[in-house]
Design a protein around this motif. Sequence first.
Motif, PDB file in Angstrom:
ATOM      1  N   LEU A 151      41.913  57.372  39.549  1.00 52.84           N
ATOM      2  CA  LEU A 151      41.062  57.718  38.412  1.00 52.84           C
ATOM      3  C   LEU A 151      41.037  56.533  37.461  1.00 52.84           C
ATOM      4  O   LEU A 151      42.061  55.842  37.292  1.00 52.84           O
ATOM      5  CB  LEU A 151      41.627  58.921  37.667  1.00 52.84           C
ATOM      6  N   ALA A 152      39.898  56.354  36.799  1.00 49.47           N
ATOM      7  CA  ALA A 152      39.774  55.248  35.854  1.00 49.47           C
ATOM      8  C   ALA A 152      40.802  55.390  34.726  1.00 49.47           C
ATOM      9  O   ALA A 152      41.412  54.405  34.293  1.00 49.47           O
ATOM     10  CB  ALA A 152      38.356  55.233  35.288  1.00 49.47           C
ATOM     11  N   ASP A 170      43.535  51.536  41.454  1.00 47.02           N
ATOM     12  CA  ASP A 170      43.309  52.029  42.814  1.00 47.02           C
ATOM     13  C   ASP A 170      44.093  51.257  43.871  1.00 47.02           C
ATOM     14  O   ASP A 170      44.395  51.802  44.933  1.00 47.02           O
ATOM     15  CB  ASP A 170      41.813  51.974  43.146  1.00 47.02           C
ATOM     16  N   ASP A 185      38.128  37.727  37.930  1.00 44.87           N
ATOM     17  CA  ASP A 185      37.372  38.828  38.556  1.00 44.87           C
ATOM     18  C   ASP A 185      36.231  38.259  39.390  1.00 44.87           C
ATOM     19  O   ASP A 185      35.528  37.347  38.948  1.00 44.87           O
ATOM     20  CB  ASP A 185      36.817  39.786  37.504  1.00 44.87           C
ATOM     21  N   SER A 186      36.040  38.841  40.562  1.00 41.05           N
ATOM     22  CA  SER A 186      35.037  38.291  41.471  1.00 41.05           C
ATOM     23  C   SER A 186      33.661  38.926  41.309  1.00 41.05           C
ATOM     24  O   SER A 186      32.647  38.295  41.604  1.00 41.05           O
ATOM     25  CB  SER A 186      35.513  38.453  42.919  1.00 41.05           C
ATOM     26  N   ASP A 187      33.589  40.193  40.832  1.00 40.49           N
ATOM     27  CA  ASP A 187      32.312  40.914  40.923  1.00 40.49           C
ATOM     28  C   ASP A 187      31.684  41.323  39.600  1.00 40.49           C
ATOM     29  O   ASP A 187      30.579  41.865  39.592  1.00 40.49           O
ATOM     30  CB  ASP A 187      32.474  42.180  41.766  1.00 40.49           C
ATOM     31  N   GLY A 222      41.752  49.068  35.229  1.00 45.84           N
ATOM     32  CA  GLY A 222      43.164  48.675  35.315  1.00 45.84           C
ATOM     33  C   GLY A 222      43.382  47.308  34.698  1.00 45.84           C
ATOM     34  O   GLY A 222      44.348  47.077  33.971  1.00 45.84           O
ATOM     35  N   THR A 237      43.159  45.056  41.702  1.00 44.90           N
ATOM     36  CA  THR A 237      41.997  44.656  42.499  1.00 44.90           C
ATOM     37  C   THR A 237      41.204  45.833  43.075  1.00 44.90           C
ATOM     38  O   THR A 237      40.220  45.622  43.787  1.00 44.90           O
ATOM     39  CB  THR A 237      42.442  43.722  43.643  1.00 44.90           C
ATOM     40  N   CYS A 243      32.225  55.092  39.455  1.00 43.26           N
ATOM     41  CA  CYS A 243      32.263  56.169  38.461  1.00 43.26           C
ATOM     42  C   CYS A 243      30.992  56.223  37.610  1.00 43.26           C
ATOM     43  O   CYS A 243      30.318  57.265  37.549  1.00 43.26           O
ATOM     44  CB  CYS A 243      33.503  55.965  37.592  1.00 43.26           C
ATOM     45  N   LYS A 271      28.153  59.163  37.855  1.00 44.95           N
ATOM     46  CA  LYS A 271      28.017  60.129  36.753  1.00 44.95           C
ATOM     47  C   LYS A 271      26.620  60.065  36.139  1.00 44.95           C
ATOM     48  O   LYS A 271      26.101  61.066  35.644  1.00 44.95           O
ATOM     49  CB  LYS A 271      29.085  59.897  35.682  1.00 44.95           C
ATOM     50  N   GLY A 306      34.427  46.346  36.738  1.00 47.11           N
ATOM     51  CA  GLY A 306      34.895  46.616  38.092  1.00 47.11           C
ATOM     52  C   GLY A 306      33.995  47.571  38.853  1.00 47.11           C
ATOM     53  O   GLY A 306      32.871  47.886  38.431  1.00 47.11           O
ATOM     54  N   ALA A 307      34.517  48.030  39.970  1.00 45.95           N
ATOM     55  CA  ALA A 307      33.771  49.000  40.767  1.00 45.95           C
ATOM     56  C   ALA A 307      33.532  50.253  39.942  1.00 45.95           C
ATOM     57  O   ALA A 307      32.510  50.925  40.090  1.00 45.95           O
ATOM     58  CB  ALA A 307      34.557  49.329  42.033  1.00 45.95           C
ATOM     59  N   CYS A 308      34.449  50.562  39.068  1.00 43.89           N
ATOM     60  CA  CYS A 308      34.310  51.744  38.210  1.00 43.89           C
ATOM     61  C   CYS A 308      32.954  51.739  37.508  1.00 43.89           C
ATOM     62  O   CYS A 308      32.214  52.718  37.558  1.00 43.89           O
ATOM     63  CB  CYS A 308      35.442  51.753  37.187  1.00 43.89           C
ATOM     64  N   HIS A 340      37.225  34.701  43.139  1.00 45.25           N
ATOM     65  CA  HIS A 340      38.204  35.480  43.891  1.00 45.25           C
ATOM     66  C   HIS A 340      39.567  34.865  43.583  1.00 45.25           C
ATOM     67  O   HIS A 340      39.722  33.644  43.581  1.00 45.25           O
ATOM     68  CB  HIS A 340      37.888  35.389  45.387  1.00 45.25           C
ATOM     69  N   GLY A 341      40.528  35.687  43.276  1.00 46.19           N
ATOM     70  CA  GLY A 341      41.848  35.153  42.942  1.00 46.19           C
ATOM     71  C   GLY A 341      42.907  35.630  43.921  1.00 46.19           C
ATOM     72  O   GLY A 341      42.718  36.627  44.622  1.00 46.19           O
TER      73      GLY A 341
END
Length: 460
Positions: free
Chosen positions: A312-313, A305, A35-37, A16, A140, A48, A52, A41-43, A115-116
Amino acid sequence: MTLPRQRIAILGGGPGGYEAALVAAQLGADVTVVDSDGLGGACVLTDCVPSKSLIETSNAMTLLNRSADLGIASGGLATVNAARLYERITDLARAQSRDITARIAAENIKVINAHGRLKGPGTVQAGDQEIKADAVLVATGALPRVLPGAQPDGERILTWRQLYDLTELPRDLIVVGSGVTGAEFAGAYLALGSRVTLISSRDRVLPQEDEDAANLIEDVFRRRGMTVLSRSRAQAVTRDRDTVTVTLDDGRQVHGSHCLMTVGMIPRTEGCGLDQAGVKVDARGFIEVDRVSRTSVPGVYAAGDCTGVLMLASVAAMQGRIAMWHTLGESVGPLRLGHVAATIFTDPEIATVGVSQRAVAAGEVQARTLKQPLDTNPRAKMAGLVDGFVKLFTSPGTGVVLGGVIVAPRASELILAVSVAMEQRLTAEELAHTFAVYPSLSGSVTEAARKLMEFTPDTL
Ligand SMILES: Cc1cc2nc3c(=O)[nH]c(=O)nc-3n(C[C@H](O)[C@H](O)[C@H](O)COP(=O)(O)OP(=O)(O)OC[C@H]3O[C@@H](n4cnc5c(N)ncnc54)[C@H](O)[C@@H]3O)c2cc1C
């Protein structure tokens, strides 16, 4: 006179966020991503991409363990090297995150690792830096939902984000939740060699999906030896040394070596300053957005998300791009959810696009339906495939393709033909007149279209 560059601040570097950043940079904006991580992203890092990648290995295992049927003198049952498997997955995820980081850097997009939070509509606080922006995008993401009484410990009671830290394959895996994530992991671990029990609170697995497809997958799961407990709601999950126990709401208990919780997602918006900025959220905490990604506050957009629109991505990325096109004055159409192609990566895969059987059955859409089983397809026979089908929906008046469901290996690739037909408003006849390779699984798509041409009102 040159206009000042628009300043864009983006909270979150998943699909996103980073896809939006690329569009905004392309349009000449001054872009900062917080971005914190890790970008992707988590994707890319936990959801994802790792899942996969795991599924690619599980598909290879399925094929290896069928090799005797295909005429290969097998050297015995293939087994998994869990350490190597998880290392490959995490390496791959990190490499993809690095690729995205390099791409973002090449576009001169600033990235702040912190972290924002929103301080107000046009201000983002990122660590000790304050960023002023003409528009802000919140992307986020979301977090695994945790049930009270089933607290993950990261060792035996797990969310899917903790799987890749394991050092062994779960011997006896209990999967709680039979939605997309639960079904994908249950199928994958079964193929990898775990004993799997899938606990579903509903009548069948994949309750939100096409009923024919879901029934087929449940049948395949059971035939391959999975225990599927339907209408069984997990109430608590406890651990005693190496054993986990899932207690169901009727008092029954299921024991295993590990338990994977897949009971949905919650928006990751805590501490993001939405309240201070006045951004409205729905009853479940997801950010309310319209179809061009605007929130309730002018100049604040949201994507992915954290909006709960369709997790979905591809949808997150499109929401992010639309937000940027909109705020930077490009012509833009609203998000078209009815055109999203999606896949559930079970074996076989379930790919869908357009109208659903449920909408047709409920009378919301008028459609002719044809289901073409895969076992008559010559390529499927050559590969020893028996489970699967192609289902097409067409408009009764015009024959225009309205959507479809494909259950097959690599259905995620095959569905494109139906997506193109739908997008371009092709008729069943036009699809039927299109050459498919002989022999190929996509031959079943054109065959289904051909059969829809043959329909007479009497056979509907
Ligand atoms: C197991 C699983 C498998 C999936 N498989 C698929 C699939 O096959 N195909 C598909 O299309 N989708 C799939 N999805 C869904 C897909 O992963 C998500 O839709 C996608 O990640 C959403 O992207 P996003 O940008 O909204 O959020 P995310 O990818 O979650 O990224 C959000 C980013 O924001 C950062 N962040 C959060 N809060 C802050 C903050 N306050 N400050 C700074 N940074 C912050 C996070 O660290 C993260 O990097 C899958 C999901 C799961 C759970």
